[in-house]
Design an enzyme around this catalytic site. Structure first.
Site, PDB file in Angstrom:
ATOM      1  N   ASP A   9       0.867  -1.172   0.000  1.00 49.74           N
ATOM      2  CA  ASP A   9       0.000   0.000   0.000  1.00 49.74           C
ATOM      3  C   ASP A   9       0.912   1.232   0.000  1.00 49.74           C
ATOM      4  O   ASP A   9       2.056   1.173   0.480  1.00 49.74           O
ATOM      5  CB  ASP A   9      -0.881  -0.030   1.253  1.00 49.74           C
ATOM      6  CG  ASP A   9      -1.599   1.278   1.470  1.00 49.74           C
ATOM      7  OD1 ASP A   9      -2.400   1.656   0.606  1.00 49.74           O
ATOM      8  OD2 ASP A   9      -1.337   1.931   2.500  1.00 49.74           O
ATOM      9  N   ALA A  10       0.414   2.337  -0.518  1.00 50.18           N
ATOM     10  CA  ALA A  10       1.260   3.531  -0.612  1.00 50.18           C
ATOM     11  C   ALA A  10       1.120   4.456   0.595  1.00 50.18           C
ATOM     12  O   ALA A  10       2.086   4.705   1.324  1.00 50.18           O
ATOM     13  CB  ALA A  10       0.932   4.293  -1.900  1.00 50.18           C
ATOM     14  N   TYR A  11      -0.101   4.956   0.828  1.00 48.98           N
ATOM     15  CA  TYR A  11      -0.289   6.046   1.786  1.00 48.98           C
ATOM     16  C   TYR A  11      -0.426   5.541   3.218  1.00 48.98           C
ATOM     17  O   TYR A  11      -1.345   4.813   3.551  1.00 48.98           O
ATOM     18  CB  TYR A  11      -1.496   6.896   1.359  1.00 48.98           C
ATOM     19  CG  TYR A  11      -1.244   7.533   0.017  1.00 48.98           C
ATOM     20  CD1 TYR A  11      -0.306   8.548  -0.119  1.00 48.98           C
ATOM     21  CD2 TYR A  11      -1.890   7.078  -1.128  1.00 48.98           C
ATOM     22  CE1 TYR A  11      -0.027   9.107  -1.349  1.00 48.98           C
ATOM     23  CE2 TYR A  11      -1.620   7.639  -2.371  1.00 48.98           C
ATOM     24  CZ  TYR A  11      -0.681   8.656  -2.472  1.00 48.98           C
ATOM     25  OH  TYR A  11      -0.401   9.207  -3.703  1.00 48.98           O
ATOM     26  N   ARG A  40      -7.152  13.097   6.556  1.00 38.97           N
ATOM     27  CA  ARG A  40      -6.960  11.675   6.235  1.00 38.97           C
ATOM     28  C   ARG A  40      -8.243  10.874   6.446  1.00 38.97           C
ATOM     29  O   ARG A  40      -8.620  10.031   5.611  1.00 38.97           O
ATOM     30  CB  ARG A  40      -5.826  11.112   7.093  1.00 38.97           C
ATOM     31  CG  ARG A  40      -5.609   9.606   6.975  1.00 38.97           C
ATOM     32  CD  ARG A  40      -5.230   9.194   5.574  1.00 38.97           C
ATOM     33  NE  ARG A  40      -4.806   7.786   5.526  1.00 38.97           N
ATOM     34  CZ  ARG A  40      -4.627   7.100   4.411  1.00 38.97           C
ATOM     35  NH1 ARG A  40      -4.825   7.683   3.233  1.00 38.97           N
ATOM     36  NH2 ARG A  40      -4.241   5.840   4.446  1.00 38.97           N
ATOM     37  N   SER A 116      -2.479   0.646  -4.762  1.00 39.14           N
ATOM     38  CA  SER A 116      -2.953   1.799  -3.998  1.00 39.14           C
ATOM     39  C   SER A 116      -4.264   2.356  -4.528  1.00 39.14           C
ATOM     40  O   SER A 116      -4.587   2.247  -5.710  1.00 39.14           O
ATOM     41  CB  SER A 116      -1.889   2.904  -4.047  1.00 39.14           C
ATOM     42  OG  SER A 116      -2.348   4.101  -3.451  1.00 39.14           O
ATOM     43  N   ASN A 117      -4.994   3.021  -3.627  1.00 41.09           N
ATOM     44  CA  ASN A 117      -6.153   3.812  -4.003  1.00 41.09           C
ATOM     45  C   ASN A 117      -5.762   5.060  -4.780  1.00 41.09           C
ATOM     46  O   ASN A 117      -6.604   5.683  -5.427  1.00 41.09           O
ATOM     47  CB  ASN A 117      -6.921   4.258  -2.756  1.00 41.09           C
ATOM     48  CG  ASN A 117      -7.828   3.184  -2.192  1.00 41.09           C
ATOM     49  OD1 ASN A 117      -8.177   2.223  -2.864  1.00 41.09           O
ATOM     50  ND2 ASN A 117      -8.211   3.345  -0.932  1.00 41.09           N
TER      51      ASN A 117
END
Length: 216
Positions: A9-11, A40, A116-117
């Site tokens: 996942d990125a964030y 967030r 990722s989203n």
């Protein structure tokens, strides 16, 4: 144990989602941490609600809308910081251990990828800003499907591309809900519990819990 691919996942996992506000803390004032948390929370809430409605907007649009809500909720924060914060979010810092861990995994012969989203432009900017573009093999964005995690077809982007069984994929996320989705899909999920949060979704447990990526 080496897997066919290590997918991240990125964030919140590779990139620090609170770095944008922290970088401009002096301009924002004492409400900075609360602003960042609300930004967030709304960003994620909007992604889940829009997935359930079938009313997709890309993650950058949701990031902008979430910041607008957070700023409107905190009138003491000068709205002139909006453009500055969005620019900073487009160029988020990665966590300090990330480059070394990813290089070591790649040296084992495994694929290293992001799922990722985030929109493609957001992800490419973050990867380039963190100088990870020579390490990351592939970036998978939900934008290709127009639905957000934890929809199972999002995780299937990886297995279809790599022609691998889910259990051959080690999936790392700092988001417990994302780990639950990955576990349901059949990945080997590793929860990067950076903030020592209590566990959730006991029926969809991670294979491993780590305080950072360093234990991979």
């Amino acid at each position: 144990m080496t897997h066919a691919a290590y997918v991240f996942d990125a964030y919140g996992t590779l990139f620090d989602v609170h770095a944008a506000v922290r970088r401009h803390a002096s301009e924002i004032g004492p409400q900075g941490p609360a602003l960042s948390q609300l930004w967030r929370a709304k960003q994620l809430e909007y992604s889940w609600v829009r997935s359930l409605m079938g009313a997709y907007r890309d993650f950058w649009q949701l990031t902008e809308e979430a910041l607008d809500f957070a700023l409107a909720s905190m009138p003491d924060v000068d709205r002139s910081v909006r453009a500055t914060l969005l620019d900073a979010y487009f160029k988020l810092d990665c966590y300090t251990e990330v480059p070394g861990v990813l290089k070591a995994l790649k040296a084992r012969g495994a694929k290293v990828a992001i799922l990722s989203n985030g929109s493609p432009a957001m992800l490419e900017s973050a990867v380039r800003n963190a100088a990870l573009d020579e390490i990351i093999d592939d970036i998978f964005s939900v934008d290709a499907l127009r639905v957000f995690k934890t929809a199972p077809e999002v995780y299937d982007l990886v297995t279809t591309s790599y022609r691998a069984y889910p259990e051959a994929i080690s999936f790392q996320s700092s988001n417990r809900w994302d780990i639950a989705g990955a576990a349901k899909f059949g990945f080997r999920p590793v929860w990067i519990n950076r903030n020592q949060m209590p566990d959730e979704y006991p029926d969809l447990a991670p294979s491993l819990i780590l305080p950072s990526l360093s234990g991979l």
